[in-house]
Design an enzyme around this catalytic site. Structure first.
Site, PDB file in Angstrom:
ATOM      1  CB  CYS A 170       7.563  -2.465  -2.151  1.00 15.83           C
ATOM      2  SG  CYS A 170       5.923  -1.841  -1.734  1.00 15.83           S
ATOM      3  CG  ASN A 171       9.165  -1.375   4.118  1.00 11.62           C
ATOM      4  OD1 ASN A 171       9.609  -1.889   5.134  1.00 11.62           O
ATOM      5  ND2 ASN A 171       9.900  -0.588   3.350  1.00 11.62           N
ATOM      6  CB  THR A 172       3.069  -1.912   1.071  1.00 10.95           C
ATOM      7  OG1 THR A 172       3.201  -0.647   1.727  1.00 10.95           O
ATOM      8  CG2 THR A 172       1.609  -2.320   1.048  1.00 10.95           C
ATOM      9  CB  CYS A 197       7.637   3.405   3.168  1.00 11.94           C
ATOM     10  SG  CYS A 197       7.181   3.780   1.456  1.00 11.94           S
ATOM     11  CG  ASP A 211       8.969   0.588  -4.564  1.00 15.71           C
ATOM     12  OD1 ASP A 211       8.419   0.066  -3.570  1.00 15.71           O
ATOM     13  OD2 ASP A 211       9.068   1.813  -4.721  1.00 15.71           O
ATOM     14  CB  SER A 212       4.394   0.780  -4.940  1.00 20.94           C
ATOM     15  OG  SER A 212       5.096   1.656  -4.081  1.00 20.94           O
ATOM     16  CE1 TYR A 268       1.387  -1.015  -6.478  1.00 21.14           C
ATOM     17  CE2 TYR A 268       2.519  -2.874  -5.477  1.00 21.14           C
ATOM     18  CZ  TYR A 268       2.103  -2.200  -6.604  1.00 21.14           C
ATOM     19  OH  TYR A 268       2.386  -2.704  -7.847  1.00 21.14           O
ATOM     20  N   GLY A 269       0.149   1.386  -0.350  1.00 19.36           N
ATOM     21  CA  GLY A 269      -0.231   1.365   1.061  1.00 19.36           C
ATOM     22  C   GLY A 269      -1.713   1.401   1.376  1.00 19.36           C
TER      23      GLY A 269
END
Length: 264
Positions: free
Chosen positions: A73-75, A183, A10-11, A42-43
């Site tokens: 991480c969704n991004t 997120c 993840d970020s 990261y977004g």
């Protein structure tokens, strides 16, 4: 049977929301986690930079001999999951499709909200996945660029955080019956988000939904960890302060964890 660990990336600390659910549903599985808090969030970053950073995290996990990688991480899922999945010979999961599927099942009035980072919302990936499954549903998306930095700072319930969440989500209040927390940082703000949106709105934790898919793939590929494999040795790594990561992680996971700082 495969006693190697599952890798999570993840970020930052957001992916711990997925880890907590995995520990609850699959307590015998071992975990290696890398959070890139030094470069979070990261977004707001350009897609090519997100791609580069995510591959660095993937390659780090591969050095730990993981049997599966979860892009928590969704991004990163929106930008590079398909590419990573195609290039690796181990299962690679993202968090977007499970969240979209769960929202469709939970929605009573056909009005689904999505909150996420600017990149996730800009990609329109949730709307696409939802409409692939049910084109008649209404989808309202809203970027929440301040949420992940608040979580990374550990400000999970301050008056400032409550004000930011209220002001950010106000455009969605009364307009949706289900809300995807798009997120993995956002479930750490869940009580505040629920309070703002109201008790009737179903909150969908995309990361938690992902754990069901992890279980399915472990069974499908027959790579579950053996019940007699010995004690678990979870490992957590961060590119930022190990102390800050551990503080948030231990509060969220409700157990002591050892966190190691790494440079990528």
């Amino acid at each position: 049977m495969d006693n190697r660990p599952i890798g999570f990336l993840d970020s930052g600390v957001g992916g711990l929301t997925v880890v907590r659910e995995l520990m609850r549903q699959l307590p015998h599985e071992e975990i290696v986690y890398i959070g890139d808090s030094a470069r979070a969030p990261y977004g707001p970053r350009p897609a090519e930079q997100i791609r580069e950073y995510t591959w660095q995290l993937v390659n780090f996990l591969l050095t730990k001999d993981v049997k599966m990688i979860v892009i928590a991480c969704n991004t990163a899922t929106a930008v590079v999951w398909e590419e990573i999945k195609a290039q690796l010979d181990i299962p690679v999961l993202g968090v977007i499709l499970p969240g979209a599927s769960a929202a469709i099942k939970s929605s009573q009035g056909g009005k689904i909200g999505v909150i996420g980072t600017p990149m996730t919302v800009q990609s329109d990936i949730y709307r696409q996945k939802i409409h692939d499954l049910d084109p008649d549903l209404q989808v309202e998306s809203l970027a929440c660029p301040k949420f992940a930095p608040l979580v990374e700072s550990g400000a999970l319930s301050t008056s400032v955080t409550k004000k930011v969440v209220y002001e950010t989500l106000r455009p969605l209040v009364g307009k949706v019956d289900s809300l995807i927390l798009g997120c993995t940082h956002y479930p750490l703000l869940r009580p505040i988000i629920q309070n703002v949106m109201g008790p009737k709105v179903q909150l969908i934790d995309s990361g938690a939904e992902c754990v069901r898919d992890i279980s399915v793939l472990l069974n499908y590929f027959e790579i579950n960890r053996g019940r007699d494999a010995g004690p678990l040795h979870h490992r957590f790594y961060t590119t930022a302060s190990s102390q800050s990561f551990a503080q948030i992680g231990e509060e969220w996971l409700e157990k002591e964890i050892h966190v190691e700082h790494v440079e990528l």
